[in-house]
Design a protein around this motif. Structure first.
Motif, PDB file in Angstrom:
ATOM      1  N   VAL A 161     -29.072  68.734  -7.415  1.00  0.00           N
ATOM      2  CA  VAL A 161     -29.728  67.945  -7.535  1.00  0.00           C
ATOM      3  C   VAL A 161     -28.797  67.890  -9.198  1.00  0.00           C
ATOM      4  N   PRO A 162     -28.142  67.233  -9.625  1.00  0.00           N
ATOM      5  CA  PRO A 162     -27.448  67.588 -11.028  1.00  0.00           C
ATOM      6  C   PRO A 162     -28.496  67.350 -12.392  1.00  0.00           C
TER       7      PRO A 162
ATOM      8  N   THR B 215     -30.220  64.078 -14.125  1.00  0.00           N
ATOM      9  CA  THR B 215     -30.382  62.532 -12.758  1.00  0.00           C
ATOM     10  C   THR B 215     -31.582  61.912 -13.041  1.00  0.00           C
TER      11      THR B 215
ATOM     12  N   LEU C 280     -33.449  58.420  -8.309  1.00  0.00           N
ATOM     13  CA  LEU C 280     -31.261  58.605  -7.638  1.00  0.00           C
ATOM     14  C   LEU C 280     -31.642  59.725  -7.176  1.00  0.00           C
ATOM     15  N   ILE C 281     -32.251  60.827  -7.016  1.00  0.00           N
ATOM     16  CA  ILE C 281     -32.786  62.544  -6.373  1.00  0.00           C
ATOM     17  C   ILE C 281     -32.316  62.275  -4.690  1.00  0.00           C
TER      18      ILE C 281
ATOM     19  N   LEU D  18     -30.642  60.054  -3.517  1.00  0.00           N
ATOM     20  CA  LEU D  18     -29.109  59.465  -3.533  1.00  0.00           C
ATOM     21  C   LEU D  18     -27.885  60.801  -3.162  1.00  0.00           C
ATOM     22  N   MET D  19     -28.964  61.835  -4.766  1.00  0.00           N
ATOM     23  CA  MET D  19     -27.394  62.760  -5.441  1.00  0.00           C
ATOM     24  C   MET D  19     -27.807  63.886  -4.564  1.00  0.00           C
TER      25      MET D  19
ATOM     26  N   ILE E 163     -25.483  62.602  -1.181  1.00  0.00           N
ATOM     27  CA  ILE E 163     -23.863  63.288  -1.823  1.00  0.00           C
ATOM     28  C   ILE E 163     -23.343  64.206  -1.716  1.00  0.00           C
ATOM     29  N   GLU E 164     -24.136  65.024  -2.423  1.00  0.00           N
ATOM     30  CA  GLU E 164     -24.237  66.314  -2.722  1.00  0.00           C
ATOM     31  C   GLU E 164     -23.837  67.260  -1.721  1.00  0.00           C
TER      32      GLU E 164
ATOM     33  N   SER F 222     -20.838  66.246  -0.524  1.00  0.00           N
ATOM     34  CA  SER F 222     -19.329  66.955  -0.961  1.00  0.00           C
ATOM     35  C   SER F 222     -19.088  68.293  -0.124  1.00  0.00           C
TER      36      SER F 222
END
Length: 228
Positions: free
Chosen positions: A132-133, A136, A140-141, A143-144, A147-148, A151
């Motif tokens: 979690v950047p 954020t 959107l947590i 979704l992030m 995504i992370e 990645s």
């Protein structure tokens, strides 16, 4: 039509009845003798090797920390191993094994897995926080995190595919250009410029072989820094 087995690519090549694997092992043993100098004066080869080691370590560990220092020998070994295969693969009748995805994934996946397992073991909370950047929005947590996570699992794919794809593309270009040169061997005005272009492409491929070895090792070092 002769149909070869798909496992033929894993068989050792033969040079004058002697398997190439024995010649490679013998070369490694002989190579180690040149690295040890019993004389008080250093040989030219030893000076060259010392300078190469210092330059390689300086390039790979441009930005590093105390925790990643113990990995210097491992990363340098990987760098020299990949660099040797990439450069030797440009010689005639030699196959660049690092252009095969089975080899690149065999190198990249264990390194990525070992780095991440140790990272989660020594700093589990810090590794989870990377999912979690900072800053954020709450909505959107989830979704992030997905995504992370994707990645994270894409990293070994990037290691293997980047190395194999770049080397394969370069070897295809060399093969196509050599085929063209051979087709115009009787046309002097076309043959000479094509030969010059071939040598320029060969120099470019030597540079690509060195750069790809550095990029592979630098990416592993970057993943290492993220985990420690």
């Amino acid at each position: 039509m002769v149909i070869f087995s798909i496992f033929d690519q894993f068989q050792s090549s033969v040079f004058f009845i002697v398997p190439m694997i024995f010649l490679c092992l013998s070369l490694n043993v002989v190579w180690s003798f040149f690295l040890v100098s019993e004389s008080w004066s250093k040989s030219r080869f030893f000076v060259f090797w010392s300078g190469f080691v210092g330059l390689a370590l300086k390039l790979i560990f441009q930005t590093t920390s105390v925790k990643t220092g113990p990995w210097a020998s491992v990363l340098f070994t990987v760098f020299v191993f990949i660099l040797s295969i990439n450069v030797m693969g440009l010689f005639p009748y030699l196959f660049t094994s690092t252009s095969h995805v089975s080899i690149t994934f065999s190198i990249g996946f264990p390194l990525w897995l070992g780095v991440n397992v140790l990272g989660f073991y020594f700093s589990f909370g810090s590794r989870l926080s990377h999912l979690v950047p900072q800053g954020t929005p709450i909505i959107l947590i989830p979704l992030m995190v997905w995504i992370e996570t994707l990645s994270l699992f894409a990293q070994p794919l990037a290691l293997g595919l980047r190395l194999a794809a770049n080397l394969t593309a370069g070897h295809l270009l060399i093969f196509l250009l050599v085929s063209t040169v051979w087709a115009f061997v009787d046309v002097f005005c076309v043959f000479v410029p094509l030969v010059g272009l071939f040598f320029l492409l060969l120099i470019l491929e030597i540079a690509v072989a060195c750069i790809q070895a550095y990029v592979f090792t630098a990416l592993v070092h970057f993943y290492l820094q993220e985990n420690f």
